[in-house]
Design a protein around this motif. Structure first.
Motif, short mmCIF file in Angstrom:
data_model
loop_
_atom_site.label_atom_id
_atom_site.label_comp_id
_atom_site.label_asym_id
_atom_site.label_seq_id
_atom_site.Cartn_x
_atom_site.Cartn_y
_atom_site.Cartn_z
N ARG A 38 11.89 24.74 -28.41
CA ARG A 38 11.03 25.37 -27.42
C ARG A 38 9.72 25.78 -28.07
NH1 ARG A 38 14.42 31.00 -26.39
NH2 ARG A 38 13.97 31.99 -28.42
N GLN A 39 8.70 25.82 -27.25
CA GLN A 39 7.38 26.20 -27.74
C GLN A 39 6.64 26.96 -26.64
OE1 GLN A 39 4.90 23.00 -29.18
NE2 GLN A 39 3.81 24.41 -30.53
N ALA A 40 6.21 28.15 -26.99
CA ALA A 40 5.41 28.97 -26.10
C ALA A 40 3.96 28.92 -26.56
CB ALA A 40 5.91 30.41 -26.09
N PRO A 41 3.02 29.17 -25.66
CA PRO A 41 1.61 29.17 -26.05
C PRO A 41 1.36 30.11 -27.21
CG PRO A 41 1.79 29.21 -23.67
CD PRO A 41 3.18 29.41 -24.21
N GLY A 42 0.66 29.62 -28.22
CA GLY A 42 0.34 30.43 -29.37
C GLY A 42 1.46 30.55 -30.39
N ARG A 43 2.57 29.87 -30.15
CA ARG A 43 3.70 29.94 -31.06
C ARG A 43 4.04 28.57 -31.61
NH1 ARG A 43 8.04 33.65 -27.65
NH2 ARG A 43 6.61 35.40 -27.16
N SER A 44 4.72 28.57 -32.74
CA SER A 44 5.20 27.33 -33.32
C SER A 44 6.43 26.84 -32.56
CB SER A 44 5.54 27.52 -34.79
OG SER A 44 4.42 27.93 -35.53
N ARG A 45 6.67 25.55 -32.66
CA ARG A 45 7.86 24.99 -32.05
C ARG A 45 9.09 25.51 -32.78
NH1 ARG A 45 7.77 19.01 -29.68
NH2 ARG A 45 6.00 20.11 -28.71
N GLU A 46 10.04 25.98 -32.02
CA GLU A 46 11.21 26.66 -32.54
C GLU A 46 12.48 25.92 -32.19
OE1 GLU A 46 13.31 31.09 -32.09
OE2 GLU A 46 11.98 30.31 -30.53
N GLY A 47 13.30 25.68 -33.19
CA GLY A 47 14.60 25.09 -32.93
C GLY A 47 15.52 26.08 -32.25
N VAL A 48 16.19 25.65 -31.20
CA VAL A 48 17.04 26.51 -30.40
C VAL A 48 18.51 26.22 -30.65
CG1 VAL A 48 17.69 27.20 -28.06
CG2 VAL A 48 15.27 26.80 -28.65
N ALA A 49 18.89 24.96 -30.52
CA ALA A 49 20.29 24.58 -30.65
C ALA A 49 20.39 23.11 -31.00
CB ALA A 49 21.06 24.87 -29.36
N THR A 50 21.42 22.74 -31.75
CA THR A 50 21.65 21.35 -32.11
C THR A 50 23.12 21.00 -31.92
OG1 THR A 50 22.11 21.76 -34.46
CG2 THR A 50 19.80 21.45 -33.81
N LEU A 51 23.36 19.72 -31.72
CA LEU A 51 24.71 19.20 -31.57
C LEU A 51 24.77 17.79 -32.13
CD1 LEU A 51 27.06 19.39 -28.51
CD2 LEU A 51 26.49 17.17 -29.47
N TYR A 52 25.76 17.54 -32.96
CA TYR A 52 25.99 16.19 -33.48
C TYR A 52 27.02 15.52 -32.60
CZ TYR A 52 26.99 12.32 -36.59
OH TYR A 52 27.16 11.07 -37.11
N THR A 53 26.64 14.37 -32.04
CA THR A 53 27.52 13.71 -31.07
C THR A 53 28.76 13.12 -31.70
OG1 THR A 53 26.33 11.60 -31.22
CG2 THR A 53 25.56 13.19 -29.58
N GLY A 54 28.76 12.93 -33.01
CA GLY A 54 29.92 12.39 -33.67
C GLY A 54 31.07 13.36 -33.74
N GLY A 55 30.84 14.47 -34.40
CA GLY A 55 31.90 15.44 -34.58
C GLY A 55 31.82 16.66 -33.70
N GLY A 56 30.71 16.82 -32.98
CA GLY A 56 30.56 17.95 -32.09
C GLY A 56 30.07 19.22 -32.76
#
Length: 124
Positions: A38-56
């Protein structure tokens, strides 16, 4: 070429919920690391959540842990971000991203090869 298209954004009151969807095309049998940023105006892009489709395996930013959940459908045609207990600080444009393998730091944007165009989430 992997294509990602986000949807499901909108405007909600604080404490409300939204489910974002990322439609995935161009996949075959390969597994991918899928992520929401996610990225808000004036902010850096921020990682929120990740998922690996192989093992979950999943990973979450501390700021959303316990409130957001990343998931996928059985056919791997879509990835979702379930957002609960939304706060005004969650307001941002949310992007779906993919990488062939999860980066060592899966919440860092530099490791991802494919990106959607984003969907806006506004919490007030």
């Amino acid at each position: 070429h992997v294509q990602l298209v986000e949807s499901g954004g909108g405007s909600v009151q604080a404490g409300g919920s939204l489910r974002l969807s990322c439609a995935v095309s161009g996949y075959t049998r390969d597994n991918y690391c899928m992520a929401w940023f996610r990225q808000a105006p004036g902010r850096s892009r921020e990682g929120v959540a990740t998922l690996y489709t192989g093992g979950g395996e999943t990973d979450y930013a501390d700021s959303v842990k316990g409130r957001f959940t990343i998931s996928k459908d059985t056919a791997r045609t879509a990835v979702y971000l379930h957002m609960n207990s939304l706060k005004p600080e969650d307001t941002a444009k949310y992007y779906c991203a993919a990488a062939r393998y999860c980066p060592s730091n899966s919440l860092r944007a530099v490791g991802y090869d494919y990106w959607g165009q984003g969907t806006q989430v506004t919490v007030s």
